[in-house]
Design a protein around this motif. Structure first.
Motif, mmCIF file in Angstrom:
data_model
loop_
_atom_site.group_PDB
_atom_site.id
_atom_site.type_symbol
_atom_site.label_atom_id
_atom_site.label_comp_id
_atom_site.label_asym_id
_atom_site.label_seq_id
_atom_site.Cartn_x
_atom_site.Cartn_y
_atom_site.Cartn_z
ATOM 1 N N ALA A 22 11.251 -10.292 -0.488
ATOM 2 C CA ALA A 22 11.009 -10.357 -1.862
ATOM 3 C C ALA A 22 9.596 -10.504 -2.326
ATOM 4 O O ALA A 22 9.254 -9.982 -3.337
ATOM 5 C CB ALA A 22 11.858 -11.434 -2.420
ATOM 6 N N THR A 23 8.886 -11.261 -1.538
ATOM 7 C CA THR A 23 7.573 -11.502 -2.041
ATOM 8 C C THR A 23 6.747 -10.059 -1.816
ATOM 9 O O THR A 23 6.151 -9.801 -2.819
ATOM 10 C CB THR A 23 6.862 -12.295 -0.803
ATOM 11 N N ALA A 24 6.922 -9.257 -0.999
ATOM 12 C CA ALA A 24 6.391 -8.108 -0.621
ATOM 13 C C ALA A 24 6.926 -7.182 -1.564
ATOM 14 O O ALA A 24 6.148 -6.384 -2.197
ATOM 15 C CB ALA A 24 6.157 -7.469 0.582
ATOM 16 N N HIS A 25 8.088 -7.123 -2.017
ATOM 17 C CA HIS A 25 8.601 -6.140 -2.854
ATOM 18 C C HIS A 25 8.214 -6.331 -4.454
ATOM 19 O O HIS A 25 8.139 -5.585 -5.092
ATOM 20 C CB HIS A 25 10.355 -6.388 -2.806
ATOM 21 N N LYS A 51 0.937 -1.155 -0.080
ATOM 22 C CA LYS A 51 0.137 0.063 -0.168
ATOM 23 C C LYS A 51 0.814 1.360 0.034
ATOM 24 O O LYS A 51 0.520 2.357 -0.581
ATOM 25 C CB LYS A 51 -0.906 -0.016 1.195
ATOM 26 N N PHE A 52 2.064 1.086 0.653
ATOM 27 C CA PHE A 52 2.936 2.473 0.639
ATOM 28 C C PHE A 52 3.467 2.523 -0.564
ATOM 29 O O PHE A 52 3.494 3.675 -1.276
ATOM 30 C CB PHE A 52 3.841 2.245 1.799
ATOM 31 N N ALA A 53 3.770 1.595 -1.275
ATOM 32 C CA ALA A 53 4.321 1.538 -2.706
ATOM 33 C C ALA A 53 3.161 2.327 -3.732
ATOM 34 O O ALA A 53 3.660 2.944 -4.416
ATOM 35 C CB ALA A 53 4.911 0.401 -3.149
ATOM 36 N N ALA A 54 2.163 1.966 -3.601
ATOM 37 C CA ALA A 54 1.247 2.239 -4.477
ATOM 38 C C ALA A 54 0.597 3.919 -4.171
ATOM 39 O O ALA A 54 0.637 4.316 -5.290
ATOM 40 C CB ALA A 54 -0.319 1.413 -3.954
ATOM 41 N N ARG A 55 0.786 4.190 -2.940
ATOM 42 C CA ARG A 55 0.632 5.678 -2.751
ATOM 43 C C ARG A 55 1.706 6.364 -2.999
ATOM 44 O O ARG A 55 1.357 7.660 -3.386
ATOM 45 C CB ARG A 55 0.078 5.790 -1.184
ATOM 46 N N ASN A 56 2.900 5.955 -3.113
ATOM 47 C CA ASN A 56 4.054 6.621 -3.164
ATOM 48 C C ASN A 56 5.085 5.975 -4.273
ATOM 49 O O ASN A 56 6.060 5.715 -3.930
ATOM 50 C CB ASN A 56 4.963 6.833 -1.897
ATOM 51 N N PRO A 57 4.403 6.008 -5.466
ATOM 52 C CA PRO A 57 5.204 5.160 -6.550
ATOM 53 C C PRO A 57 6.733 5.633 -6.682
ATOM 54 O O PRO A 57 7.664 5.030 -6.891
ATOM 55 C CB PRO A 57 4.502 5.201 -7.724
ATOM 56 N N GLY A 58 6.965 6.977 -6.882
ATOM 57 C CA GLY A 58 8.153 7.791 -7.121
ATOM 58 C C GLY A 58 9.236 7.600 -6.172
ATOM 59 O O GLY A 58 10.370 7.069 -6.070
ATOM 60 N N LEU A 59 8.625 7.754 -5.133
ATOM 61 C CA LEU A 59 9.481 7.475 -3.562
ATOM 62 C C LEU A 59 9.996 6.180 -3.395
ATOM 63 O O LEU A 59 11.154 5.868 -2.967
ATOM 64 C CB LEU A 59 8.823 8.183 -2.241
ATOM 65 N N PHE A 60 9.151 5.144 -3.548
ATOM 66 C CA PHE A 60 9.330 3.823 -3.588
ATOM 67 C C PHE A 60 10.390 3.387 -4.777
ATOM 68 O O PHE A 60 11.207 2.726 -4.222
ATOM 69 C CB PHE A 60 8.203 2.795 -3.700
ATOM 70 N N ARG A 61 10.341 3.962 -5.696
ATOM 71 C CA ARG A 61 11.509 3.478 -6.535
ATOM 72 C C ARG A 61 12.528 3.975 -6.190
ATOM 73 O O ARG A 61 13.699 3.779 -6.712
ATOM 74 C CB ARG A 61 10.692 4.142 -8.179
ATOM 75 N N LEU A 62 12.531 5.284 -5.732
ATOM 76 C CA LEU A 62 13.821 5.889 -5.292
ATOM 77 C C LEU A 62 14.517 5.101 -4.379
ATOM 78 O O LEU A 62 15.918 4.675 -4.476
ATOM 79 C CB LEU A 62 13.703 7.431 -4.538
ATOM 80 N N ILE A 63 13.844 4.468 -3.385
ATOM 81 C CA ILE A 63 14.691 3.733 -2.192
ATOM 82 C C ILE A 63 14.964 2.400 -2.985
ATOM 83 O O ILE A 63 15.780 1.842 -2.183
ATOM 84 C CB ILE A 63 13.903 3.543 -1.029
ATOM 85 N N CYS A 64 14.535 1.998 -4.007
ATOM 86 C CA CYS A 64 15.184 0.692 -4.693
ATOM 87 C C CYS A 64 16.049 1.005 -5.663
ATOM 88 O O CYS A 64 16.648 -0.190 -6.150
ATOM 89 C CB CYS A 64 13.947 0.120 -5.500
ATOM 90 N N ARG A 65 16.538 2.028 -5.939
ATOM 91 C CA ARG A 65 17.676 2.602 -6.841
ATOM 92 C C ARG A 65 19.059 2.400 -6.372
ATOM 93 O O ARG A 65 19.628 3.556 -5.665
ATOM 94 C CB ARG A 65 17.250 3.871 -7.460
#
Length: 205
Positions: free
Chosen positions: A163-166, A98-112
């Motif tokens: 990995a599952t949630a990610h 849900k956090f990723a869905a609400r914050n896609p840009g920020l979530f992508r950042l912490i994965c980079r």
């Protein structure tokens, strides 16, 4: 210049103003739309200020990532605990997606890993604290000791649970639910009606 950034700058906290401004840019445009010049302009400072205070793009984006991890932790670490390991792990995973869905840009950042410094001590601390409840839930489900920041060892059960949630989070922010859900808001429908069943099948009681 955003109100938050302006207020921070006027109180003398230029670094916070730049971090807040950068976060807002990434929320609106994604990390692809971020530049130091945009951050400086949004914060109302000189173009050279971000590089001066953060030693370049990676330094500023690392500071933003620390802030994002704190946002994530503030949401995950207050989720209710039932005392049932499987249910608690499902709750944590649902919160993560849900956090990723609400914050896609920020979530992508912490994965980079190419854009932020994952060896920065403050980032390591923030990322560990953000996943504290998740780590405890996964450890309880698999019958292991919870992870410790000082003991950075490979834990297969934790890797599997994360990995599952990610993977589900990336599936959501990439719009995959639209491939099999013909609804006005496929992502919301997926999260509300299908994701709980997927998590139940993954970690049954």
């Amino acid at each position: 210049m955003s109100v938050k950034a302006r207020d921070s700058y006027h109180h003398g906290d230029l670094k916070t103003a730049l971090i807040v401004a950068s976060e807002e840019i990434i929320r609106a445009e994604g990390v692809e739309g971020f530049t130091l010049r945009k951050a400086a302009r949004s914060a109302g400072v000189s173009p050279g200020a971000p590089s001066h205070h953060f030693s370049g793009t990676k330094g500023l984006l690392t500071a933003v990532a620390i802030r994002v991890f704190k946002h994530l932790g503030a949401e995950l670490n207050v989720l209710p605990s039932s005392g049932v390991p499987a249910q608690d792990l499902r709750t944590q995973a649902l919160g993560y997606v849900k956090f990723a869905a609400r914050n896609p840009g920020l979530f992508r950042l912490i994965c980079r890993v190419d854009l932020i410094d994952f060896k920065d001590p403050d980032l390591m601390q923030a990322s560990f604290e953000a996943m504290t409840s998740y780590g405890h839930a996964a450890a309880a489900y698999f019958g292991h000791e919870p992870p410790e920041l000082s003991k950075r060892v490979f834990r297969p059960h934790m890797a599997s649970a994360t990995a599952t949630a990610h993977g589900l989070a990336h599936m959501v922010i990439e719009g995959r639910p639209a491939l099999f859900l013909d609804t006005p808001d496929p992502v919301a429908t997926f999260i509300e009606t299908m994701l709980p069943s997927i998590l139940m099948a993954t970690w049954p009681d």
